[in-house]
Design an enzyme around this catalytic site. Structure first.
Site, PDB file in Angstrom:
ATOM      1  N   PHE A  24      80.505  36.994  34.642  1.00  0.00           N
ATOM      2  CA  PHE A  24      79.576  37.596  33.693  1.00  0.00           C
ATOM      3  C   PHE A  24      78.170  37.791  34.224  1.00  0.00           C
ATOM      4  O   PHE A  24      77.464  38.699  33.778  1.00  0.00           O
ATOM      5  CB  PHE A  24      79.619  36.815  32.380  1.00  0.00           C
ATOM      6  CG  PHE A  24      80.948  36.997  31.736  1.00  0.00           C
ATOM      7  CD1 PHE A  24      81.252  38.158  31.075  1.00  0.00           C
ATOM      8  CD2 PHE A  24      81.943  36.059  31.899  1.00  0.00           C
ATOM      9  CE1 PHE A  24      82.517  38.381  30.552  1.00  0.00           C
ATOM     10  CE2 PHE A  24      83.202  36.265  31.385  1.00  0.00           C
ATOM     11  CZ  PHE A  24      83.491  37.427  30.704  1.00  0.00           C
ATOM     12  N   ASP A  25      77.750  37.001  35.201  1.00  0.00           N
ATOM     13  CA  ASP A  25      76.478  37.353  35.826  1.00  0.00           C
ATOM     14  C   ASP A  25      76.645  38.582  36.709  1.00  0.00           C
ATOM     15  O   ASP A  25      75.732  39.419  36.806  1.00  0.00           O
ATOM     16  CB  ASP A  25      75.881  36.178  36.601  1.00  0.00           C
ATOM     17  CG  ASP A  25      76.864  35.480  37.510  1.00  0.00           C
ATOM     18  OD1 ASP A  25      78.047  35.849  37.513  1.00  0.00           O
ATOM     19  OD2 ASP A  25      76.449  34.552  38.225  1.00  0.00           O
TER      20      ASP A  25
END
Length: 760
Positions: free
Chosen positions: A486-487
């Site tokens: 997700f980063d």
């Protein structure tokens, strides 16, 4: 001579499957006829230099990659070299020339598909698991050629400590876990003890093992691999029960939800192998290792007693309560599961576990989550059926994890970091606004990011398979690997949003709004209850089952820290998105951002810093935290957190004008300078970026000028930056290299400095 090949090969193995024509795949091939005498001499010189200086500079500089790519993509003409004696001498022209030199060099390192291949290695316990699996399945010689083994030997010996052992990382103190596993690896690929006096390094390792109590002192992970190999008895290992996977999905203790992703898909195949109790057949080599690894005769070892032993060097001692629990499992429940009718439950557990393994293999095109799970899943498929298609599909994917540098061949922590570093690279290059130097580079990078987005959810009821939504996200490396990170998704979205402003300049079409909306939906859905974001999934329910903790070597893996860096990246991405698309879910985005902001503010330490878990350490964490707060709407004038963050960074600036933080900070939780008070170009760039974003130029520009002087004067003749200590980390515990950081962050920082601090 070795050569890196990216993307689809001319003669790809028919067993390989792909979702996007192998975009981003990177594999090193050996051609004994390749290379001119001069090119071979360059490679040998780089290897010799590294071996001679390995204790002063233990991190390789990706010299072999650079030599190859500079041959294939000749360096264009560069502006004049820039050096400044005093920060007062800096002009916009000298900063621009420095940037142009860096951009043109960095463009030569880009692969044809648009990503930047690089060394993403560090931990020294990754290769042994793969070698043991290949040996046990009879595939060692078919997958690893003599040239592979030669380079693996080179790498292991290059990173052996002076005392004869190996650390968890290439700069770590010797521990039993990695010393035993690397010793075993050397023996399996052909090194022999006491042969013609040529094995002095191996003899030192053997002596280290004997002097420190022998292999009964390894933690559970080590005992597991030794048991598979047949040089340790399963009776001496704490339980890894596959029956845990039979718990109801709704249970908070079900490992599919209770154990975080990073360990979940390691525990799953480990539990299958444990349930099978497979051990490699006895051979001359196995018998020799049984004699070499212990301080007493193998037949005299008390395995039940050995089960409770752990080397004093390892970081996670077991509690008395945990020893009691494991003893009950081992001595009471496990015997019941090995005979009828308990064996029926064991078979059901193994069948359930194997279905999970097959799903993971199929969903990742047999690359798997990481190299540890890759080795384990491959072993499980072989145990189920040595002639199966599943096992055959695993074999050609082994090389996806191998990387070659001047220090030898190693196992990457992933199958690369392509999406992550390409997304960061795009943002750094955009910041320079020097499109005449990097428009073609940006076009290729944009293409890679677009082709790597995950455009669909996992198949076949992904919740049942302990997965979350994936549509709209990005993986860390390649589309084929496919695990949403997700980063990475946030940074990829930021990169494409930034590109949308420059599309007229580089003559490209933007990513569709629908695909951007999908990413935003996914990011919002993954926010944890405390406002934070984790890299792979939510942390809800990760406090149930604790059996997975017994990796022992991984002190923090199963604590599954929520990440300041990941949370910051999501804030920045959502803030950038709503500036361009203000009418899409404005309330949800604002709520998400503010909850994340409060999480970051709560994690600030008394000295004003934030702890970073994905790199060293307080510098990295503070940079990301401040960028997240500023993107959320915080201002220096009104945010105490931002003010304290600036004060912290300024307090750590060295007299030279730079910053340089030791990896020791990650382990002691106290900021520690590099030995000798040296500046590090990446830490200097990170600090400069954070301070500029927080408006330091309007308060006192001198610290920024001094930092820029370090970055300008550190540039090499060809526009590259020097390889210094690697700053990457895994959960703040294990070093990890990001080979492109040394170019990305100096470019980015000098670009922002040019815009904010320079005038003709």
């Amino acid at each position: 001579m070795w050569k890196l090949h990216t993307g689809k090969g001319e003669e790809d193995d028919p067993r390989l499957s792909t979702l996007n024509d192998h975009v981003g795949r990177q594999v090193w091939y050996y051609d004994p006829q390749a290379g001119t005498p001069e090119e071979r001499a360059e490679v040998e010189a780089a290897r010799a230099w590294f071996t001679e200086h390995r204790f002063e500079q233990p991190q390789s500089g990706d010299v072999l990659l650079r030599l190859q790519y500079l041959r294939e993509n000749p360096l264009p003409s560069l502006p004049p070299m820039v050096r400044v004696e005093r920060y007062q001498d800096i002009t916009e022209e000298c900063v621009r020339n420095t940037l142009r030199r860096a951009i043109r060099f960095y463009g030569t390192l880009q692969a044809r598909e648009g990503q930047w291949p690089e060394d993403h290695c560090g931990p020294l316990f990754l290769m042994p698991g793969m070698v043991i699996t290949l040996y046990a399945t009879g595939q060692l010689n078919s997958i690893l050629s003599k040239a592979h083994c030669q380079e693996i030997r080179r790498y292991i010996y290059n990173h052996q400590n002076k005392d004869g052992g190996w650390g968890l990382n290439m700069e770590g103190q010797s521990v039993m876990f990695t010393t035993v596993l690397n010793y075993v690896t050397l023996r399996l690929i052909g090194e022999e003890l006491n042969k013609n006096g040529k094995s002095e390094s191996l003899e030192k390792a053997h002596k280290w093992i004997q002097d420190h109590g022998g292999a009964t002192q390894v933690p559970t992970w080590g005992k597991f691999w030794l048991s598979v190999l047949g040089v340790y008895d399963w009776a001496g290992i704490n339980p890894l029960p596959p029956e845990a996977w039979l718990l109801p999905q709704s249970s908070s203790s079900h490992p599919g939800w209770a154990i975080p992703v990073l360990y979940r898909w390691i525990f799953c195949p480990m539990s299958y192998v444990y349930g099978c109790r497979f051990s490699n057949k006895l051979s001359t080599t196995i018998q020799a290792l049984r004699n070499e690894l212990y301080t007493i005769s193998y037949e005299q070892i008390n395995w039940n007693q050995a089960r409770s032993l752990g080397a004093k060097e390892e970081p996670v001692p077991r509690t008395f309560r945990e020893d009691i629990i494991f003893s009950i499992f081992h001595n009471v429940f496990e015997p019941l599961l090995l005979r009828w009718p308990g064996s029926k439950l064991r078979k059901k557990a193994l069948d359930t576990t194997m279905k999970l393994i097959h799903y993971e293999d199929s969903a990742t095109q047999y690359i798997c989550f990481n190299p540890v799970s890759k080795s384990l899943n491959m072993l499980c498929c072989w145990l189920e059926d040595p002639d199966s298609d599943a096992f055959q599909k695993h074999l050609p994917r082994v090389v996806d994890y191998l990387w070659l540098s001047e220090d030898g061949m190693k196992m990457q922590a992933y199958n690369g970091s392509q999406v992550w570093e390409t997304a960061l690279s795009i943002q750094a290059l955009l910041s320079t606004e020097l499109f005449e130097d990097c428009s073609s580079t940006l076009k290729k990078a944009k293409s890679y990011i677009e082709k790597t987005q995950i455009r669909e959810h996992y198949p076949d009821g992904f919740v049942h398979w302990n997965r979350h939504i994936t549509k709209g996200t990005w993986p860390f490396s390649t589309r084929d690997q496919g695990w949403p990170t997700f980063d990475c998704a946030a940074e990829a979205l930021k990169a494409l949003l930034g590109l949308s402003k420059a599309l007229s300049t580089i003559n490209e079409e933007p990513l569709s709004v629908e695909h951007m909306n999908d990413c935003v939906d996914a990011l919002i859905s993954f926010q944890n209850l405390n406002g934070s974001f984790s890299p792979y999934d939510t942390t809800a329910g990760t406090h149930g089952l604790k059996l997975g903790k017994k990796a022992e070597t991984f002190e923090e893996v199963t604590n599954y820290w929520t990440s300041v860096e990941c949370t910051s990246s999501v804030i920045q991405a959502l803030a950038a998105f709503r500036r361009v698309h203000p009418n899409y879910k404005p309330k949800e985005i604002e709520s998400c951002i503010q909850r994340a902001r409060h999480f970051i503010e709560k994690l600030q330490r008394p000295d004003g810093s934030w702890y970073g878990i994905w790199a060293t350490c307080f510098t990295y964490g503070t940079k990301f935290a401040m960028m997240g707060l500023l993107a959320s709407g915080a201002k220096y004038e009104s945010s105490i957190a931002v003010q304290r963050g600036c004060e912290f960074l300024l307090s750590k600036q060295l007299s030279s004008g730079g910053w340089g933080e030791s990896f020791e900070s990650s382990q002691t939780m106290v900021y520690t300078n590099l030995e000798g008070g040296r500046a590090h170009v990446v830490h200097t760039a990170l600090s400069l970026l954070a301070l500029i974003a927080a408006g330091q130029a309007q308060r006192d520009v001198v610290p920024l000028h001094k930092a820029a002087t370090i970055l300008i004067n550190s540039q090499m003749d060809n526009g590259d930056y020097p390889q210094e200590e690697n700053i990457g980390a895994v959960y703040g515990q294990y070093r990890l290299n990001y080979g492109s950081y040394r170019c990305i962050f100096p470019i980015w920082a000098l670009a922002e400095y040019k815009k904010q601090c320079c005038s003709e």
